[in-house]
Design a protein around this motif. Sequence first.
Motif, PDB file in Angstrom:
ATOM      1  N   GLU A  27     -31.490 -81.448 -15.240  1.00 64.62           N
ATOM      2  CA  GLU A  27     -31.043 -81.056 -16.580  1.00 64.62           C
ATOM      3  C   GLU A  27     -31.294 -79.610 -16.966  1.00 64.62           C
ATOM      4  OE1 GLU A  27     -32.694 -83.846 -19.355  1.00 64.62           O
ATOM      5  OE2 GLU A  27     -32.150 -85.527 -18.075  1.00 64.62           O
ATOM      6  N   VAL A  28     -32.336 -78.993 -16.385  1.00 59.27           N
ATOM      7  CA  VAL A  28     -32.662 -77.650 -16.844  1.00 59.27           C
ATOM      8  C   VAL A  28     -31.803 -76.627 -16.113  1.00 59.27           C
ATOM      9  CG1 VAL A  28     -34.477 -75.922 -17.099  1.00 59.27           C
ATOM     10  CG2 VAL A  28     -35.013 -78.331 -17.400  1.00 59.27           C
ATOM     11  N   ARG A  29     -31.152 -75.794 -16.883  1.00 60.39           N
ATOM     12  CA  ARG A  29     -30.309 -74.752 -16.293  1.00 60.39           C
ATOM     13  C   ARG A  29     -30.496 -73.464 -17.093  1.00 60.39           C
ATOM     14  NH1 ARG A  29     -25.618 -78.551 -17.707  1.00 60.39           N
ATOM     15  NH2 ARG A  29     -27.433 -79.866 -17.804  1.00 60.39           N
ATOM     16  N   LEU A  30     -29.821 -72.411 -16.665  1.00 62.34           N
ATOM     17  CA  LEU A  30     -29.898 -71.163 -17.415  1.00 62.34           C
ATOM     18  C   LEU A  30     -28.869 -71.177 -18.533  1.00 62.34           C
ATOM     19  CD1 LEU A  30     -30.208 -68.388 -14.674  1.00 62.34           C
ATOM     20  CD2 LEU A  30     -32.015 -69.591 -15.901  1.00 62.34           C
ATOM     21  N   CYS A  31     -29.288 -70.703 -19.699  1.00 62.53           N
ATOM     22  CA  CYS A  31     -28.344 -70.500 -20.799  1.00 62.53           C
ATOM     23  C   CYS A  31     -27.326 -69.466 -20.316  1.00 62.53           C
ATOM     24  CB  CYS A  31     -29.098 -69.977 -22.019  1.00 62.53           C
ATOM     25  SG  CYS A  31     -28.004 -69.431 -23.348  1.00 62.53           S
ATOM     26  N   SER A  32     -26.043 -69.753 -20.474  1.00 64.20           N
ATOM     27  CA  SER A  32     -25.027 -68.834 -19.940  1.00 64.20           C
ATOM     28  C   SER A  32     -24.960 -67.543 -20.750  1.00 64.20           C
ATOM     29  CB  SER A  32     -23.662 -69.519 -19.906  1.00 64.20           C
ATOM     30  OG  SER A  32     -23.314 -69.927 -21.205  1.00 64.20           O
ATOM     31  N   THR A  33     -25.594 -67.518 -21.916  1.00 63.72           N
ATOM     32  CA  THR A  33     -25.618 -66.291 -22.711  1.00 63.72           C
ATOM     33  C   THR A  33     -26.856 -65.459 -22.413  1.00 63.72           C
ATOM     34  OG1 THR A  33     -24.418 -67.426 -24.457  1.00 63.72           O
ATOM     35  CG2 THR A  33     -25.527 -65.367 -25.066  1.00 63.72           C
ATOM     36  N   CYS A  34     -28.052 -66.057 -22.602  1.00 66.09           N
ATOM     37  CA  CYS A  34     -29.279 -65.252 -22.560  1.00 66.09           C
ATOM     38  C   CYS A  34     -30.138 -65.493 -21.324  1.00 66.09           C
ATOM     39  CB  CYS A  34     -30.101 -65.498 -23.824  1.00 66.09           C
ATOM     40  SG  CYS A  34     -30.944 -67.092 -23.840  1.00 66.09           S
ATOM     41  N   CYS A  35     -29.744 -66.454 -20.480  1.00 64.67           N
ATOM     42  CA  CYS A  35     -30.490 -66.771 -19.249  1.00 64.67           C
ATOM     43  C   CYS A  35     -31.857 -67.414 -19.503  1.00 64.67           C
ATOM     44  CB  CYS A  35     -30.610 -65.559 -18.327  1.00 64.67           C
ATOM     45  SG  CYS A  35     -29.012 -64.880 -17.868  1.00 64.67           S
ATOM     46  N   ASN A  36     -32.073 -67.905 -20.715  1.00 63.10           N
ATOM     47  CA  ASN A  36     -33.238 -68.740 -21.015  1.00 63.10           C
ATOM     48  C   ASN A  36     -33.067 -70.066 -20.263  1.00 63.10           C
ATOM     49  OD1 ASN A  36     -35.454 -69.904 -22.276  1.00 63.10           O
ATOM     50  ND2 ASN A  36     -34.449 -70.134 -24.268  1.00 63.10           N
ATOM     51  N   LEU A  37     -34.159 -70.755 -19.996  1.00 64.44           N
ATOM     52  CA  LEU A  37     -34.041 -72.076 -19.389  1.00 64.44           C
ATOM     53  C   LEU A  37     -33.789 -73.095 -20.500  1.00 64.44           C
ATOM     54  CD1 LEU A  37     -37.002 -71.847 -16.887  1.00 64.44           C
ATOM     55  CD2 LEU A  37     -34.570 -71.899 -16.318  1.00 64.44           C
ATOM     56  N   THR A  38     -32.855 -73.986 -20.261  1.00 69.92           N
ATOM     57  CA  THR A  38     -32.461 -74.896 -21.327  1.00 69.92           C
ATOM     58  C   THR A  38     -31.827 -76.163 -20.766  1.00 69.92           C
ATOM     59  OG1 THR A  38     -31.065 -75.085 -23.306  1.00 69.92           O
ATOM     60  CG2 THR A  38     -30.208 -73.717 -21.527  1.00 69.92           C
TER      61      THR A  38
ATOM     62  N   SER B 201     -39.430 -62.870 -18.389  1.00 71.36           N
ATOM     63  CA  SER B 201     -39.509 -64.285 -18.001  1.00 71.36           C
ATOM     64  C   SER B 201     -39.450 -65.197 -19.228  1.00 71.36           C
ATOM     65  CB  SER B 201     -40.822 -64.535 -17.266  1.00 71.36           C
ATOM     66  OG  SER B 201     -41.897 -64.410 -18.187  1.00 71.36           O
ATOM     67  N   VAL B 202     -39.226 -66.460 -18.973  1.00 70.37           N
ATOM     68  CA  VAL B 202     -39.200 -67.429 -20.067  1.00 70.37           C
ATOM     69  C   VAL B 202     -40.582 -67.566 -20.740  1.00 70.37           C
ATOM     70  CG1 VAL B 202     -38.750 -69.840 -20.682  1.00 70.37           C
ATOM     71  CG2 VAL B 202     -37.190 -68.627 -19.147  1.00 70.37           C
ATOM     72  N   PRO B 203     -41.689 -67.590 -19.991  1.00 63.64           N
ATOM     73  CA  PRO B 203     -42.993 -67.589 -20.673  1.00 63.64           C
ATOM     74  C   PRO B 203     -43.171 -66.374 -21.596  1.00 63.64           C
ATOM     75  CG  PRO B 203     -43.293 -68.256 -18.403  1.00 63.64           C
ATOM     76  CD  PRO B 203     -41.852 -67.826 -18.535  1.00 63.64           C
ATOM     77  N   ASP B 204     -42.593 -65.219 -21.225  1.00 65.16           N
ATOM     78  CA  ASP B 204     -42.657 -64.047 -22.099  1.00 65.16           C
ATOM     79  C   ASP B 204     -41.855 -64.288 -23.381  1.00 65.16           C
ATOM     80  OD1 ASP B 204     -44.193 -62.772 -20.227  1.00 65.16           O
ATOM     81  OD2 ASP B 204     -42.630 -61.404 -19.537  1.00 65.16           O
TER      82      ASP B 204
ATOM     83  N   GLU C 163     -41.856 -65.602 -29.196  1.00 66.60           N
ATOM     84  CA  GLU C 163     -41.569 -66.620 -30.211  1.00 66.60           C
ATOM     85  C   GLU C 163     -42.828 -67.014 -30.985  1.00 66.60           C
ATOM     86  OE1 GLU C 163     -38.353 -66.469 -30.928  1.00 66.60           O
ATOM     87  OE2 GLU C 163     -38.379 -68.618 -31.275  1.00 66.60           O
ATOM     88  N   ARG C 164     -43.939 -67.127 -30.278  1.00 64.29           N
ATOM     89  CA  ARG C 164     -45.202 -67.536 -30.931  1.00 64.29           C
ATOM     90  C   ARG C 164     -45.656 -66.538 -31.982  1.00 64.29           C
ATOM     91  NH1 ARG C 164     -46.747 -69.495 -25.762  1.00 64.29           N
ATOM     92  NH2 ARG C 164     -47.855 -67.568 -25.298  1.00 64.29           N
ATOM     93  N   THR C 165     -45.246 -65.261 -31.866  1.00 62.81           N
ATOM     94  CA  THR C 165     -45.653 -64.277 -32.875  1.00 62.81           C
ATOM     95  C   THR C 165     -44.952 -64.551 -34.209  1.00 62.81           C
ATOM     96  OG1 THR C 165     -43.872 -62.677 -32.466  1.00 62.81           O
ATOM     97  CG2 THR C 165     -45.865 -62.476 -31.095  1.00 62.81           C
ATOM     98  N   ARG C 166     -43.828 -65.244 -34.189  1.00 58.41           N
ATOM     99  CA  ARG C 166     -43.003 -65.510 -35.374  1.00 58.41           C
ATOM    100  C   ARG C 166     -42.540 -64.236 -36.073  1.00 58.41           C
ATOM    101  NH1 ARG C 166     -43.834 -70.956 -36.890  1.00 58.41           N
ATOM    102  NH2 ARG C 166     -45.532 -71.870 -35.711  1.00 58.41           N
TER     103      ARG C 166
ATOM    104  N   LEU D 130     -34.533 -61.474 -18.064  1.00 59.08           N
ATOM    105  CA  LEU D 130     -34.109 -60.798 -16.825  1.00 59.08           C
ATOM    106  C   LEU D 130     -34.435 -61.606 -15.576  1.00 59.08           C
ATOM    107  CD1 LEU D 130     -35.333 -57.156 -17.567  1.00 59.08           C
ATOM    108  CD2 LEU D 130     -32.972 -57.994 -17.621  1.00 59.08           C
ATOM    109  N   HIS D 131     -35.417 -62.479 -15.675  1.00 60.79           N
ATOM    110  CA  HIS D 131     -35.919 -63.231 -14.508  1.00 60.79           C
ATOM    111  C   HIS D 131     -36.466 -62.287 -13.445  1.00 60.79           C
ATOM    112  CE1 HIS D 131     -34.815 -67.273 -15.810  1.00 60.79           C
ATOM    113  NE2 HIS D 131     -33.839 -66.654 -16.461  1.00 60.79           N
ATOM    114  N   GLY D 132     -37.330 -61.393 -13.892  1.00 54.39           N
ATOM    115  CA  GLY D 132     -38.021 -60.506 -12.971  1.00 54.39           C
ATOM    116  C   GLY D 132     -38.079 -59.085 -13.513  1.00 54.39           C
ATOM    117  N   ALA D 133     -38.619 -58.193 -12.712  1.00 60.36           N
ATOM    118  CA  ALA D 133     -38.688 -56.775 -13.047  1.00 60.36           C
ATOM    119  C   ALA D 133     -38.410 -56.011 -11.759  1.00 60.36           C
ATOM    120  CB  ALA D 133     -40.064 -56.423 -13.594  1.00 60.36           C
TER     121      ALA D 133
END
Length: 197
Positions: A53-64, A87-90, A95-98, A107-110
């Motif tokens: 079920e988990v794939r990359l968002c076709s817009t932002c490349c987030n996992l979804t 990365s997604v953890p980044d 997001e946690r900062t609100r 980017l999935h890397g540097a």
Amino acid sequence: MKAADPIARLTVLLAKLPGVGEKTAQRLAFHILESPPEYARDLADALSSLEREVRLCSTCCNLTAQDPCGICADPQRDAKTICVVESVPDLLAVERTREFRGRYHVLHGALSPLDGIGPDQLKLKELLSRLHGDVQEVIVATDPTVEGEATALYLTRLIKPLGVRVTRIAQGMPMGGALEYADQVTLARALSGRREV
Ligand code: ZN
């Protein structure tokens, strides 16, 4: 124990996880074995649905599990600002900062020539394809590492000529650190203190 032994097989697989040695892996395997059978079934199901079920968002490349992801699909999020992370953890750390109500790009890397990671290995084409129309600012929130800084410089050179404002999150993030592990206050301050580059 032979590898065909289900306990040995599970132990070998668990030992591949970061921070898990062989002893811990074996302890976890026995723990799962001794837990109620539903637990092993739920665990197996959760693992296989990752693949399914988990794939990359076709817009932002987030996992979804849904495309576009929840952030891209949210009309309340400001489409004029894109925060670029490695990365997604980044992304989750920001997001946690609100503090941030825009959209993201993962980017999935540097850039890391020594590891063979060049621009083609990153989700750059996907980012560039978003930079027309509404987008006014790209906030580069790559890690404060050599690779993260090199990536930030590369992005700046790539994006600025397109007439989009490029900002870099403020220093104050510990150099060599990872965004993912920055505390919320430090990261929030780095975001609000971002500078034009
Ligand atoms: Zn998305």
